[in-house]
Write a protein that holds these residues in place. Structure first.
Motif, PDB file in Angstrom:
ATOM      1  N   PRO A 172       0.805  -1.233   0.000  1.00  0.00           N
ATOM      2  CA  PRO A 172       0.000   0.000   0.000  1.00  0.00           C
ATOM      3  C   PRO A 172       0.836   1.279   0.000  1.00  0.00           C
ATOM      4  O   PRO A 172       0.316   2.354  -0.324  1.00  0.00           O
ATOM      5  N   MET A 173       2.126   1.186   0.351  1.00  0.00           N
ATOM      6  CA  MET A 173       2.978   2.381   0.412  1.00  0.00           C
ATOM      7  C   MET A 173       3.397   2.885  -0.978  1.00  0.00           C
ATOM      8  O   MET A 173       3.852   4.012  -1.121  1.00  0.00           O
ATOM      9  N   ILE A 174       3.240   2.042  -1.993  1.00  0.00           N
ATOM     10  CA  ILE A 174       3.754   2.374  -3.319  1.00  0.00           C
ATOM     11  C   ILE A 174       3.059   3.598  -3.907  1.00  0.00           C
ATOM     12  O   ILE A 174       3.641   4.344  -4.698  1.00  0.00           O
ATOM     13  N   GLY A 175       1.807   3.834  -3.508  1.00  0.00           N
ATOM     14  CA  GLY A 175       1.073   4.981  -4.023  1.00  0.00           C
ATOM     15  C   GLY A 175       1.734   6.313  -3.731  1.00  0.00           C
ATOM     16  O   GLY A 175       1.414   7.323  -4.373  1.00  0.00           O
ATOM     17  N   ASN A 176       2.686   6.332  -2.803  1.00  0.00           N
ATOM     18  CA  ASN A 176       3.365   7.578  -2.451  1.00  0.00           C
ATOM     19  C   ASN A 176       4.509   7.935  -3.406  1.00  0.00           C
ATOM     20  O   ASN A 176       5.162   8.964  -3.217  1.00  0.00           O
ATOM     21  N   PHE A 177       4.765   7.098  -4.407  1.00  0.00           N
ATOM     22  CA  PHE A 177       5.924   7.307  -5.280  1.00  0.00           C
ATOM     23  C   PHE A 177       5.553   7.918  -6.625  1.00  0.00           C
ATOM     24  O   PHE A 177       6.343   7.924  -7.546  1.00  0.00           O
ATOM     25  N   GLY A 178       4.323   8.409  -6.765  1.00  0.00           N
ATOM     26  CA  GLY A 178       3.944   9.102  -7.991  1.00  0.00           C
ATOM     27  C   GLY A 178       3.609   8.164  -9.136  1.00  0.00           C
ATOM     28  O   GLY A 178       3.904   8.454 -10.287  1.00  0.00           O
ATOM     29  N   GLY A 179       2.992   7.033  -8.832  1.00  0.00           N
ATOM     30  CA  GLY A 179       2.608   6.093  -9.884  1.00  0.00           C
ATOM     31  C   GLY A 179       3.482   4.868  -9.898  1.00  0.00           C
ATOM     32  O   GLY A 179       4.660   4.903  -9.543  1.00  0.00           O
ATOM     33  N   LEU A 180       2.888   3.773 -10.316  1.00  0.00           N
ATOM     34  CA  LEU A 180       3.568   2.483 -10.288  1.00  0.00           C
ATOM     35  C   LEU A 180       4.798   2.466 -11.183  1.00  0.00           C
ATOM     36  O   LEU A 180       5.868   1.969 -10.801  1.00  0.00           O
ATOM     37  N   TRP A 181       4.676   3.002 -12.378  1.00  0.00           N
ATOM     38  CA  TRP A 181       5.793   2.963 -13.326  1.00  0.00           C
ATOM     39  C   TRP A 181       6.979   3.781 -12.809  1.00  0.00           C
ATOM     40  O   TRP A 181       8.126   3.376 -12.913  1.00  0.00           O
ATOM     41  N   ASN A 182       6.694   4.940 -12.223  1.00  0.00           N
ATOM     42  CA  ASN A 182       7.763   5.760 -11.650  1.00  0.00           C
ATOM     43  C   ASN A 182       8.456   5.043 -10.504  1.00  0.00           C
ATOM     44  O   ASN A 182       9.677   5.136 -10.330  1.00  0.00           O
ATOM     45  N   TYR A 183       7.682   4.340  -9.707  1.00  0.00           N
ATOM     46  CA  TYR A 183       8.243   3.588  -8.580  1.00  0.00           C
ATOM     47  C   TYR A 183       9.254   2.564  -9.073  1.00  0.00           C
ATOM     48  O   TYR A 183      10.369   2.438  -8.549  1.00  0.00           O
ATOM     49  N   LEU A 184       8.880   1.813 -10.100  1.00  0.00           N
ATOM     50  CA  LEU A 184       9.778   0.786 -10.640  1.00  0.00           C
ATOM     51  C   LEU A 184      11.042   1.409 -11.218  1.00  0.00           C
ATOM     52  O   LEU A 184      12.154   0.926 -10.993  1.00  0.00           O
ATOM     53  N   GLN A 185      10.874   2.502 -11.966  1.00  0.00           N
ATOM     54  CA  GLN A 185      12.023   3.159 -12.579  1.00  0.00           C
ATOM     55  C   GLN A 185      13.019   3.641 -11.528  1.00  0.00           C
ATOM     56  O   GLN A 185      14.234   3.477 -11.674  1.00  0.00           O
ATOM     57  N   GLN A 186      12.521   4.208 -10.470  1.00  0.00           N
ATOM     58  CA  GLN A 186      13.387   4.771  -9.446  1.00  0.00           C
ATOM     59  C   GLN A 186      14.246   3.703  -8.782  1.00  0.00           C
ATOM     60  O   GLN A 186      15.428   3.919  -8.508  1.00  0.00           O
ATOM     61  N   VAL A 187      13.664   2.550  -8.536  1.00  0.00           N
ATOM     62  CA  VAL A 187      14.412   1.487  -7.870  1.00  0.00           C
ATOM     63  C   VAL A 187      15.396   0.820  -8.825  1.00  0.00           C
ATOM     64  O   VAL A 187      16.561   0.587  -8.490  1.00  0.00           O
ATOM     65  N   PHE A 188      14.948   0.511 -10.044  1.00  0.00           N
ATOM     66  CA  PHE A 188      15.813  -0.195 -10.994  1.00  0.00           C
ATOM     67  C   PHE A 188      17.039   0.627 -11.363  1.00  0.00           C
ATOM     68  O   PHE A 188      18.127   0.077 -11.566  1.00  0.00           O
ATOM     69  N   ALA A 189      16.897   1.940 -11.475  1.00  0.00           N
ATOM     70  CA  ALA A 189      18.026   2.780 -11.855  1.00  0.00           C
ATOM     71  C   ALA A 189      19.150   2.732 -10.832  1.00  0.00           C
ATOM     72  O   ALA A 189      20.303   2.993 -11.157  1.00  0.00           O
ATOM     73  N   ILE A 190      18.822   2.360  -9.593  1.00  0.00           N
ATOM     74  CA  ILE A 190      19.829   2.276  -8.536  1.00  0.00           C
ATOM     75  C   ILE A 190      20.592   0.955  -8.589  1.00  0.00           C
ATOM     76  O   ILE A 190      21.824   0.919  -8.545  1.00  0.00           O
ATOM     77  N   VAL A 191      19.865  -0.143  -8.695  1.00  0.00           N
ATOM     78  CA  VAL A 191      20.470  -1.455  -8.450  1.00  0.00           C
ATOM     79  C   VAL A 191      20.967  -2.177  -9.693  1.00  0.00           C
ATOM     80  O   VAL A 191      21.847  -3.043  -9.604  1.00  0.00           O
ATOM     81  N   VAL A 192      20.411  -1.847 -10.862  1.00  0.00           N
ATOM     82  CA  VAL A 192      20.696  -2.643 -12.055  1.00  0.00           C
ATOM     83  C   VAL A 192      22.120  -2.498 -12.602  1.00  0.00           C
ATOM     84  O   VAL A 192      22.778  -3.509 -12.894  1.00  0.00           O
ATOM     85  N   PRO A 193      22.659  -1.280 -12.782  1.00  0.00           N
ATOM     86  CA  PRO A 193      23.943  -1.129 -13.479  1.00  0.00           C
ATOM     87  C   PRO A 193      25.099  -1.948 -12.908  1.00  0.00           C
ATOM     88  O   PRO A 193      25.789  -2.645 -13.667  1.00  0.00           O
ATOM     89  N   PRO A 194      25.374  -1.935 -11.591  1.00  0.00           N
ATOM     90  CA  PRO A 194      26.502  -2.735 -11.103  1.00  0.00           C
ATOM     91  C   PRO A 194      26.291  -4.231 -11.254  1.00  0.00           C
ATOM     92  O   PRO A 194      27.251  -4.982 -11.494  1.00  0.00           O
ATOM     93  N   ILE A 195      25.043  -4.684 -11.152  1.00  0.00           N
ATOM     94  CA  ILE A 195      24.763  -6.115 -11.323  1.00  0.00           C
ATOM     95  C   ILE A 195      25.068  -6.536 -12.754  1.00  0.00           C
ATOM     96  O   ILE A 195      25.739  -7.548 -12.997  1.00  0.00           O
ATOM     97  N   ALA A 196      24.569  -5.770 -13.713  1.00  0.00           N
ATOM     98  CA  ALA A 196      24.825  -6.091 -15.118  1.00  0.00           C
ATOM     99  C   ALA A 196      26.316  -6.076 -15.420  1.00  0.00           C
ATOM    100  O   ALA A 196      26.822  -6.929 -16.171  1.00  0.00           O
ATOM    101  N   ALA A 197      27.043  -5.147 -14.820  1.00  0.00           N
ATOM    102  CA  ALA A 197      28.487  -5.029 -15.083  1.00  0.00           C
ATOM    103  C   ALA A 197      29.252  -6.251 -14.601  1.00  0.00           C
ATOM    104  O   ALA A 197      30.092  -6.794 -15.337  1.00  0.00           O
ATOM    105  N   ILE A 198      28.983  -6.715 -13.386  1.00  0.00           N
ATOM    106  CA  ILE A 198      29.786  -7.829 -12.867  1.00  0.00           C
ATOM    107  C   ILE A 198      29.460  -9.145 -13.566  1.00  0.00           C
ATOM    108  O   ILE A 198      30.327 -10.018 -13.692  1.00  0.00           O
ATOM    109  N   PHE A 199      28.224  -9.319 -14.039  1.00  0.00           N
ATOM    110  CA  PHE A 199      27.900 -10.550 -14.756  1.00  0.00           C
ATOM    111  C   PHE A 199      28.490 -10.543 -16.161  1.00  0.00           C
ATOM    112  O   PHE A 199      29.081 -11.542 -16.602  1.00  0.00           O
ATOM    113  N   LEU A 200      28.329  -9.437 -16.872  1.00  0.00           N
ATOM    114  CA  LEU A 200      28.880  -9.371 -18.225  1.00  0.00           C
ATOM    115  C   LEU A 200      30.405  -9.458 -18.214  1.00  0.00           C
ATOM    116  O   LEU A 200      31.004 -10.260 -18.933  1.00  0.00           O
ATOM    117  N   PHE A 201      31.038  -8.653 -17.381  1.00  0.00           N
ATOM    118  CA  PHE A 201      32.496  -8.674 -17.318  1.00  0.00           C
ATOM    119  C   PHE A 201      33.005  -9.932 -16.634  1.00  0.00           C
ATOM    120  O   PHE A 201      34.102 -10.394 -16.928  1.00  0.00           O
TER     121      PHE A 201
END
Length: 521
Positions: free
Chosen positions: A383-412
């Motif tokens: 129920p707290m997700i409604g405070n993030f300005g919409g579902l799509w914005n919520y997902l974008q905000q979190v993924f932009a933080i965690v994804v890049p280093p994960i992708a880097a260590i697996f690819l490299f």
């Protein structure tokens, strides 16, 4: 209750729940060991893998987010869907044979084999966080929004709890095989329901593409947007979407777990390719309907309400039940998948090494307990997700933080043999910290670069960090790296028959994606 929910619709929905419950209980009676619970006995065939990949990905989050974004900004949001074929081809060609040869149960386990225990632990914790706070809670939140449209008297937190309990029950009882079997059913229902809605919308436009083009703002039907586009600029499509796709399809436990459960490499590859072809479907039955709704139902203020409003206003008796069952299917398919994968991570990566002589049956019991505990956490947070300005914005905000280093260590990690455990750990910690800094600066409107471009930039930074940090610490020998890094022999098909060669399927998928790009440029 909304007036257009007839008894026929309710019977359809009720029948769906009974079938899913029966599947969960039936499979649960045969689920005895941890291998059964977490990997379905490593016996899945390609069709179940492909349909399950599609259903697990196309959640209620996706339905609401994609149609809402298409309504307000255009169909470029579909790039997240049809471009999935690129990382899926890489997955089939390189990572499937690596993962299956290593006989891993969790994706973080591969990091321990390639690097060390430290990177496995950190990555596992990050994945558990994403699975519950983002994927499971996001699915519950989106599902609750949908159901409140049809049943306005429902309370948000009570609805999320009820959905979590239902999905958590058959997931805990039947494990991954129950999840995959119900996913296959859910994928069919989802496609049928969304296709009905798309047909009715297109009929409103006289089945004319010209009418559709004339009814939307200029550029609304283009997948390539200007650099200053607030939704998805072309540079973000080029450097951000592929990174997000690689993380999701190649390193995300709740997706990869289906591949790890394949009976062999060939079935895993065929299933992955089927999933790639199916990922083109959402553009036509989930995104375009959002764009068509502009002229059919103008003036919808909240983007998260576009898809539910279409269902209420357009569908006749019976069809409402089918589409609502499809929406509930989307909720279940994402929630059950993330619950099962998160419990797998907790038990295999953290509890099992400390359980000593625990039997497979006891370990499966711990897995069921973990599933119910995680279910409760997700239900409370949703129920707290409604405070993030919409579902799509919520997902974008979190993924932009965690994804890049994960992708880097697996690819490299796979393509750069000189990388080591120190490089992986520093990249995970420092890369995530930098992502949080960018997130905070963006919230303060100091950093105004689009999140998709940020993903690409932070991925490049993470790659540099990995290479530099790998200069410290020991390096693995060629013998230690055997079967854990890329070599050309990985690309060979497991069977000699040409018609079973996954590479022909990959070529066909590339042609299909190129066709989408040309048609909707």
């Amino acid at each position: 209750m909304a007036a257009n929910i007839s008894s026929v619709d309710l019977w359809i929905i009720g029948a769906y729940f009974l079938v899913v419950l029966a599947i969960g209980i039936g499979v649960g009676l045969k689920t005895r060991t941890d291998d059964d619970l977490f990997l379905g006995g490593r016996s899945l065939t390609w069709a179940f893998i492909g349909f399950s990949l599609f259903a697990s990905n196309i959640s209620s989050t996706t339905l609401i987010g994609l149609s809402g974004s298409a309504y307000s900004t255009g169909i470029a949001v579909s790039n997240y869907e049809w471009m999935a074929g690129v990382p899926l081809i890489l997955m089939a060609a390189v990572f499937v044979p690596l993962y299956l040869k290593a006989r891993i149960t969790t994706v973080p386990e591969f990091l321990e084999l390639r690097f060390d225990r430290r990177s496995r632990t950190v990555f596992s914790l990050i994945t558990i966080f994403i699975s519950i706070v983002v994927d499971t809670a996001g699915g519950l939140y989106a599902g609750a929004i949908v159901l409140k449209v049809f049943f306005p008297e429902l309370v948000l937190w009570q609805t999320t709890l009820a959905l979590a309990v239902f999905a958590g029950f058959y997931t805990a009882v039947g494990g991954l095989k129950a999840v995959v079997y119900t996913d296959t059913l859910q994928a069919v229902i989802l496609i049928v329901g969304c296709s009905i809605l798309t047909y009715l919308l297109f009929r409103e436009m006289g089945f004319s593409w010209a009418v559709l083009q004339a009814s939307v703002p200029p550029g609304h039907l283009s997948v390539i947007k200007p650099l200053d586009d607030p939704t998805l600029p072309w540079l973000g499509t080029l450097i951000g979407v592929p990174v997000l796709g690689f993380w999701y399809w190649v390193t995300n436990q709740y997706i990869v777990q289906r591949v790890l459960a394949a009976k062999n490499v060939s079935h895993a590859r065929w299933g992955v390719m089927l999933g790639g072809f199916m990922k083109i479907i959402p553009l036509f039955i989930m995104v375009l309907p959002g764009a068509m709704a502009i002229s059919v139902l103008p003036g919808i203020a909240a983007r998260d309400m576009v898809f539910p409003t279409l269902v209420i206003e357009l569908l006749p008796v019976g069809a409402v039940g089918i589409v609502l069952a499809g929406l509930i299917s989307a909720i279940m398919s994402s929630v059950d998948s993330t619950l099962n994968s998160a419990s797998t991570l907790i038990v295999v990566d953290f509890l099992k090494p400390r359980l000593g002589n625990a039997t497979p049956k006891q370990i499966a019991g711990y897995g069921r307990i973990a599933t119910f505990a995680l279910m409760a956490v997700a239900a409370v947070w949703a129920p707290m997700i409604g405070n993030f300005g919409g579902l799509w914005n919520y997902l974008q905000q979190v993924f932009a933080i965690v994804v890049p280093p994960i992708a880097a260590i697996f690819l490299f990690g796979v393509f750069y043999p000189k990388g080591n455990g120190t490089g992986a750990l520093v990249t995970l910690l420092l890369g995530t910290a930098l992502g949080m800094v960018v997130f905070i600066l963006a919230r303060l409107e100091i950093w105004t670069i689009h999140f998709s471009i940020n993903v690409g930039l932070m991925f490049a930074v993470s790659c540099v960090i990995f290479v530099i940090a790998s200069r410290w610490g020991g390096r693995a020998t060629a013998e230690q790296l055997q079967g854990l890094v890329y070599h050309p022999a990985l690309l060979q098909p497991a069977t000699p028959e040409a018609y079973r060669d996954y590479r022909y399927l990959a070529a066909g998928l590339l042609v299909a994606m190129f066709g989408v790009l040309v048609i909707f440029w």
